[in-house]
Design an enzyme around this catalytic site. Structure first.
Site, short mmCIF file in Angstrom:
data_model
loop_
_atom_site.label_atom_id
_atom_site.label_comp_id
_atom_site.label_asym_id
_atom_site.label_seq_id
_atom_site.Cartn_x
_atom_site.Cartn_y
_atom_site.Cartn_z
N SER A 40 0.85 -1.20 0.00
CA SER A 40 0.00 0.00 0.00
C SER A 40 0.88 1.24 0.00
O SER A 40 1.81 1.33 0.81
CB SER A 40 -0.83 0.05 1.30
OG SER A 40 -2.03 -0.62 1.20
N HIS A 88 0.30 4.23 1.14
CA HIS A 88 0.25 5.14 2.29
C HIS A 88 1.16 4.72 3.44
O HIS A 88 1.28 5.44 4.43
CB HIS A 88 -1.19 5.30 2.80
CG HIS A 88 -1.75 4.09 3.49
ND1 HIS A 88 -1.84 4.00 4.86
CD2 HIS A 88 -2.25 2.93 3.01
CE1 HIS A 88 -2.39 2.84 5.18
NE2 HIS A 88 -2.65 2.17 4.08
N CYS A 98 -5.26 -1.47 13.48
CA CYS A 98 -6.30 -2.27 12.83
C CYS A 98 -7.07 -3.06 13.88
O CYS A 98 -8.16 -3.52 13.62
CB CYS A 98 -5.67 -3.24 11.84
SG CYS A 98 -4.37 -2.50 10.88
N1 PMP Z 1 -0.90 -5.80 5.70
C1 PMP Z 1 -0.24 -5.21 6.70
C2 PMP Z 1 0.95 -5.88 7.31
C3 PMP Z 1 -0.63 -3.94 7.14
O1 PMP Z 1 0.03 -3.34 8.13
C4 PMP Z 1 -1.75 -3.32 6.53
C5 PMP Z 1 -2.24 -1.97 7.00
N2 PMP Z 1 -2.42 -1.87 8.39
C6 PMP Z 1 -2.41 -4.00 5.49
C7 PMP Z 1 -1.95 -5.24 5.11
C8 PMP Z 1 -3.61 -3.42 4.81
O2 PMP Z 1 -3.28 -2.24 4.12
P1 PMP Z 1 -4.46 -1.31 3.60
O3 PMP Z 1 -5.29 -0.97 4.79
O4 PMP Z 1 -3.74 -0.13 3.03
O5 PMP Z 1 -5.22 -2.07 2.58
#
Ligand code: PMP
Length: 384
Positions: free
Chosen positions: A202, A204, A330
């Protein structure tokens, strides 16, 4: 009130001004649809997407630029890799191997596939959060379809032995997917050297914009079959329908190029800064513990267990001065203790006493440690 210091760079990072500058024309006079290349605006957008794809492919050592498929982020890329590759397979192999500390976008997708008939083995990790390649080897079965292991953990920053895992997957004839959302732009990852078949990320997480990411899919030597999970206009070679997020894609490429060029120097700086902040906290609070691998870690990560201090209360206490999270962003909506911290052996109480600091470009000195020390001294004592 002045803006608090941002120490949550695992959750997200801010768009770097140099990245924003490169994105701006694609919100304005260049904002055509790359699927309409027959006119000026569409052709300009298509050319920008092609350049961005090439830049990203070069940064990750891909053989072909078309091995990069643009998505809305790592969550979608993980879903596409796991669901799309299984759908494209003959269905003979039912078994997936993953680790106990993956992000929910991998674990929940595998739960979904398990409900469709897949079998999933979650391999544990050691006290540092490292998976032992031998444990993965032992979990292999004749019907193993894929191994999915993250590059770097989003809570404790531990890096996995990807090259060894890639090698063992190649030898066993098993696909290797890597969720590299926390590592791309921060660690030098080369898809050929790692022998990875799928790699998700990603923008960001490395100072690019939110809502855009990509899936690397090995397209040659050999081509890994993939089916779409989104249907529509057939963009991205039919593998990901939907109008491309042109400014986002341009921004992701710019962010990755800058991150690659500055990575070594920035990691050296962050490593020293994290050590200085930890040393200061340890002086004030000797019982503090740093989680994750001492050698194999993201330079920006400080996962800290503060015996007796309730993480949620500390965050509230300091929220006008510092932004950071407990465990992982998350997981904060969920009241359960972090599955990652539990997997490395922390008790429920210790999980609730753990904070995650994510350093980044905005943090230039260890002064923030003083604020944290004051907060810890004033924090309510944890009662179980
Ligand atoms: N995998 C990992 C290890 C992450 O840290 C994250 C974001 N917290 C994601 C996947 C998902 O990324 P996104 O929310 O940008 O789809």
């Amino acid at each position: 009130m002045s803006i608090p210091i941002y120490l949550d760079s695992h959750a997200t990072t801010f768009v770097e001004p140099r990245v924003l500058e490169e994105m701006l024309p694609y919100f304005g006079e260049q904002s055509g649809n790359p699927s309409s290349p027959e006119h000026y605006h569409g052709a300009a957008a298509r050319a920008a997407v092609d350049r961005a794809r090439q830049t990203i492919a070069d940064c990750l050592g891909c053989i072909e630029a078309r091995d990069i498929l643009f998505t809305a982020g790592a969550t979608e890329a993980n879903n596409l890799a796991l669901i799309g590759s299984w759908r494209a397979s003959s269905g003979q192999k039912q078994h997936f191997i993953t680790t106990a500390i993956e992000h929910p976008s991998v674990l929940a997708t595998l739960d979904y596939l398990a409900a469709q008939g897949a079998q999933v083995t979650r391999v544990g990790v050691d006290a540092w959060g490292r998976v032992n390649p031998d444990a993965l080897r032992q979990a292999l079965r004749p019907d193993t379809f894929m191994v999915s292991v993250m590059a770097a953990n989003n809570e404790i920053g531990t890096l996995q032995p990807l090259a060894e895992i890639g090698q063992l997957c190649r030898e066993a004839g098993v696909l290797f997917h890597c969720d590299a959302a926390q590592a791309v732009g921060h660690e030098a990852l080369e898809v050929e050297a790692l022998q990875v078949d799928f790699l998700s990320f990603s923008a960001h997480k490395f100072y690019g914009p939110k809502g855009v990411g990509a899936l690397y899919r090995r397209g040659t030597e050999p081509t890994i079959p993939l089916q779409p999970i989104l249907f529509g206009g057939g963009q991205e070679m039919g593998l990901r329908s939907g109008t491309l997020n042109v400014p986002g894609i341009v921004g992701m490429a710019a962010a990755l190029r800058i991150a690659r060029d500055e990575m070594e120097q920035e990691n050296r700086r962050l490593d020293k800064l994290a050590a200085a902040i930890f040393a200061r906290l340890q002086q004030a609070f000797p019982a503090i513990r740093r989680n994750g691998s001492p050698q194999h870690r993201l330079a920006r990560n400080l996962s800290l267990t503060l015996p007796g201090v309730e993480a949620a209360a500390l965050i509230q206490l300091l929220k006008d001065r510092v932004s950071f999270s407990a465990g992982s962003a998350c997981a904060t909506a969920k009241p359960e203790p972090s599955h990652v911290l539990k997997a490395i052996g922390l008790s429920d109480e210790e999980c609730y006493q753990t904070i995650r600091l994510g350093l980044g470009r905005a943090v230039q000195d260890a002064g923030v440690a003083e604020m944290l020390c004051a907060g810890i001294a004033a924090a309510p004592v944890f009662l179980d």
